[in-house]
Design a protein around this motif. Structure first.
Motif, short mmCIF file in Angstrom:
data_model
loop_
_atom_site.label_atom_id
_atom_site.label_comp_id
_atom_site.label_asym_id
_atom_site.label_seq_id
_atom_site.Cartn_x
_atom_site.Cartn_y
_atom_site.Cartn_z
N GLY A 11 65.67 47.01 29.45
CA GLY A 11 65.40 47.10 30.69
C GLY A 11 64.76 45.87 31.38
O GLY A 11 64.17 46.26 31.98
N VAL A 14 67.97 48.05 36.03
CA VAL A 14 68.38 49.82 36.06
C VAL A 14 67.75 50.22 35.08
O VAL A 14 66.79 51.54 35.08
CB VAL A 14 70.04 50.34 35.72
CG1 VAL A 14 70.13 51.59 35.23
CG2 VAL A 14 70.37 49.50 36.89
N LYS A 46 64.58 39.65 25.71
CA LYS A 46 63.05 38.66 25.44
C LYS A 46 61.46 39.49 25.44
O LYS A 46 61.55 40.10 26.62
CB LYS A 46 63.02 37.14 26.71
CG LYS A 46 64.09 36.20 26.32
CD LYS A 46 64.01 35.48 27.09
CE LYS A 46 65.22 34.52 27.78
NZ LYS A 46 65.56 34.54 28.60
N LYS A 49 58.70 38.31 28.71
CA LYS A 49 59.06 38.22 29.91
C LYS A 49 59.03 38.82 30.53
O LYS A 49 57.92 40.06 30.47
CB LYS A 49 60.81 38.38 30.05
CG LYS A 49 61.50 38.39 31.20
CD LYS A 49 63.28 39.07 31.28
CE LYS A 49 63.65 39.15 32.28
NZ LYS A 49 65.05 39.39 31.73
N ARG A 51 57.66 41.14 33.77
CA ARG A 51 58.68 42.24 33.86
C ARG A 51 58.11 43.08 35.33
O ARG A 51 56.56 43.38 35.28
CB ARG A 51 58.66 43.67 33.44
CG ARG A 51 59.52 42.93 31.82
CD ARG A 51 59.64 44.03 30.34
NE ARG A 51 60.59 42.86 30.16
CZ ARG A 51 61.69 42.74 29.71
NH1 ARG A 51 62.26 43.20 30.95
NH2 ARG A 51 62.01 41.91 28.84
N GLY A 312 71.49 49.30 43.49
CA GLY A 312 69.79 49.11 44.00
C GLY A 312 68.61 49.69 42.01
O GLY A 312 69.17 50.71 41.71
N1 LIG Z 1 71.88 46.24 39.17
C1 LIG Z 1 72.13 48.01 39.86
O1 LIG Z 1 72.12 48.10 40.90
C2 LIG Z 1 73.47 48.29 38.97
C3 LIG Z 1 73.55 49.34 39.26
C4 LIG Z 1 75.41 50.68 39.03
C5 LIG Z 1 75.47 49.73 37.50
N2 LIG Z 1 74.86 48.98 36.99
C6 LIG Z 1 75.10 48.25 35.65
O2 LIG Z 1 73.44 48.17 34.83
C7 LIG Z 1 73.66 47.59 33.49
C8 LIG Z 1 72.49 47.10 33.81
O3 LIG Z 1 72.47 46.47 34.98
P1 LIG Z 1 71.25 45.70 35.04
O4 LIG Z 1 71.10 45.18 36.89
O5 LIG Z 1 69.59 46.46 35.10
O6 LIG Z 1 70.98 44.07 34.41
P2 LIG Z 1 69.57 43.50 33.98
O7 LIG Z 1 68.72 43.87 35.05
O8 LIG Z 1 70.33 42.21 33.73
O9 LIG Z 1 69.21 44.26 32.65
C9 LIG Z 1 69.63 44.27 31.85
C10 LIG Z 1 68.79 44.14 30.48
O10 LIG Z 1 69.14 44.06 29.19
C11 LIG Z 1 68.39 43.56 27.88
N3 LIG Z 1 69.84 42.97 27.41
C12 LIG Z 1 70.82 42.01 27.66
N4 LIG Z 1 71.44 41.76 26.62
C13 LIG Z 1 70.43 42.52 25.29
C14 LIG Z 1 70.36 42.05 24.19
N5 LIG Z 1 71.54 41.41 23.44
N6 LIG Z 1 69.31 42.94 23.45
C15 LIG Z 1 68.52 43.76 23.73
N7 LIG Z 1 68.65 43.60 25.39
C16 LIG Z 1 69.49 43.02 26.17
C17 LIG Z 1 67.46 42.63 28.96
O11 LIG Z 1 66.06 41.97 28.27
P3 LIG Z 1 65.69 41.57 29.40
O12 LIG Z 1 65.03 41.36 30.23
O13 LIG Z 1 64.63 40.47 28.07
O14 LIG Z 1 66.56 39.93 30.09
C18 LIG Z 1 67.66 43.38 30.51
O15 LIG Z 1 66.27 43.77 29.73
C19 LIG Z 1 74.55 46.91 33.80
O16 LIG Z 1 76.66 47.53 33.65
C20 LIG Z 1 75.28 46.96 35.62
O17 LIG Z 1 76.82 46.83 35.70
C21 LIG Z 1 74.03 48.29 37.23
#
Ligand SMILES: NC(=O)c1ccc[n+]([C@@H]2O[C@H](COP(=O)([O-])OP(=O)(O)OC[C@H]3O[C@@H](n4cnc5c(N)ncnc54)[C@H](OP(=O)(O)O)[C@@H]3O)[C@@H](O)[C@H]2O)c1
Length: 445
Positions: A11, A14, A46, A49, A51, A312
């Motif tokens: 959460g 993305v 967490k 956290k 958000r 994004g």
């Molecule tokens: N960001 C982009 O623009 C983008 C674009 C294309 C693809 N992606 C892909 O999308 C995916 C997510 O990216 P993101 O940027 O959204 O990452 P992010 O902001 O770091 O979010 C990761 C989420 O996963 C949760 N999480 C991590 N470990 C966990 C666990 N063990 N159990 C339950 N929840 C857990 C985190 O919880 P907490 O919130 O509590 O830390 C957080 O909510 C990745 O594979 C990335 O490559 C991202």
């Protein structure tokens, strides 16, 4: 209306975007599809956290098993990132008979083949639109819109961080390290930038596109990768004078004309990532800043271009929603076979080793400004069977050592690399030669 219950694992950027987008447009999307979408649970690391996107505490859990094992949840959306645990989550969801939507290119690059097999075994689907080029619907284009085409080439600007850095370097008197630092301050680059600037992120995406276009799962280790760390403003400036810009490209090509390898019914493909000179007149030359773009050439459709935000919160959420729509339709029509997200149909598929790939090149040498040097360099290239299309000695670089630019006709990468090693050993050649590939997008390529 068919109810479709979703569970998110992740959460963050993305995941928060997907929650927000479903809140905003879920009813519209549902009425277009004839389904009712509900998010039942979101797993995060967490619970406490703070958000940016507020989500009701009642649907949050810190245990991903609560999502994957919930019998009411029919589609699991993996947005946690990383590889090891994400693989476990996706496997468990598929084995529980749930279709999975993921944005995780690193996971697919490492374990895509295995995960698609598991999905097939359990009669569910694994969707991945957001894993390549964020909001650009390139996966759907390749697997649906261009399904009647043989793909001869795909060129992608697939990493917004690199494109931002190269755009700044081409417009301002600023070198790589300084732009990278500014990009980090602006949130366009990660604190640990290697995945982006060393080309690995683009390579993951290139492997996924190549797999989809050619019907065999491309091993990520077979994708040749070069990043942009070594690029200097000097070469960007010379390229500009010659009518080119430099972009980090994912390059996927198949040459249908060349004789097939004996015993193989399939012409190996090129799958690589490297900085390349591209003519300013080409559309990809004008994709700037954090934008991504993918240029696809099909044998029936001809040339097509897809452009948009490659990352994004909202752009990526849009791609995830598209997959959720597909998964929802599978459930509504009780099928997992409308158009499966990946169909392995090319048993003898192979990636051509980079040494054998033929390219054109821009080469910059720093040479002593004295008679006979060009002759020796030309002789080494001629002995290797490599043709020079032009030699340019840019003006305004007086002194004992001057830059010389060679534009080189088609030559195999190994042959070119070996010739440059020999040239570098000449007393009159100072420092390491710079070699950047040139892509011309010839219609008969
Ligand atoms: N960001 C982009 O623009 C983008 C674009 C294309 C693809 N992606 C892909 O999308 C995916 C997510 O990216 P993101 O940027 O959204 O990452 P992010 O902001 O770091 O979010 C990761 C989420 O996963 C949760 N999480 C991590 N470990 C966990 C666990 N063990 N159990 C339950 N929840 C857990 C985190 O919880 P907490 O919130 O509590 O830390 C957080 O909510 C990745 O594979 C990335 O490559 C991202």
């Amino acid at each position: 209306m068919r109810k479709v219950t979703l569970g998110l694992v992740g959460g963050g950027t993305v995941g928060g975007g997907v929650y927000q987008a479903i809140k905003k447009n879920g009813a519209l999307m549902g009425s277009r599809l004839g389904v009712q979408l509900t998010i039942a649970k979101i797993a995060v690391r967490k619970l406490k956290k703070a958000r940016a996107v507020k989500m009701p505490a009642s649907i949050l859990t810190s245990n991903w098993r609560d999502v994957v094992d919930d019998p009411a949840i029919e589609v699991v959306v993996e947005l946690m990132g990383g590889v090891k645990l994400a693989r476990e989550v996706v496997r468990a969801a598929l084995e529980n008979g749930k279709s999975v939507v993921t944005a995780n290119k690193a996971l697919l690059a490492a374990h895509g083949e295995e995960l698609f097999q598991i999905a097939g075994k359990y009669g569910v689907n694994l969707y991945y639109e957001a894993s390549v080029a964020g909001g650009i619907p390139i996966i759907k284009v390749l697997r649906e819109a261009l399904i009647g085409n043989r793909i001869s080439s795909i060129y992608g600007i697939l990493n917004g961080t690199c494109n931002y850095i190269l755009t700044r370097m081409s417009r301002e008197p600023i070198e790589f390290n300084a732009v990278l630092k500014q990009a980090q301050e602006l949130g366009y680059a990660e604190a640990e930038p290697s995945l982006d600037v060393d080309g690995f992120d683009a390579a993951h995406k290139t492997g996924i596109l190549a797999s989809l276009a050619y019907g065999f799962w491309v091993d990520q280790h077979d994708v040749h990768v070069e990043g942009i760390r070594g690029l200097s403003r000097l070469d960007i400036g010379f390229a500009d004078q010659l009518g080119y810009v430099i972009k980090l490209l994912g390059v996927i090509k198949q040459d249908p004309e060349k004789p097939r390898r004996s015993g193989q019914g399939f012409q190996p493909i090129q799958a690589s990532v490297y900085p390349a000179l591209i003519p300013k007149s080409h559309v990809l030359a004008n994709i700037n800043g954090v934008f991504n773009a993918v240029f696809v050439r099909g044998d029936i459709v001809g040339d097509t271009l897809y452009c948009g935000h490659g990352a994004g919160q909202d752009a990526t959420a849009s791609a995830v929603l598209s997959d959720i729509g597909d998964a929802a339709l599978d459930l509504k029509w009780e099928t997992s076979n409308r158009i499966p997200p990946f169909v392995p149909h090319e048993r003898s598929g192979a990636v051509r080793p980079m040494d054998e790939v033929v390219s054109r090149y821009y080469v910059r040498l720093n040479v002593m400004d004295k008679p006979g040097v060009f002759a020796r360099i030309s002789a080494i290239l001629a002995d290797a069977g490599i043709g020079i299309s032009s030699i340019i000695q840019p003006e305004g670089h007086g002194g004992r050592v001057v830059p010389v630019i060679l534009m080189i006709y088609d030559a195999a990468n190994k042959r070119m690399g070996d010739a440059l090693k020999t040239i570098a050993k000449l007393d009159a050649v100072k420092g390491k030669p710079v070699m950047i590939r040139v892509e011309q997008f010839d219609p008969n390529e």
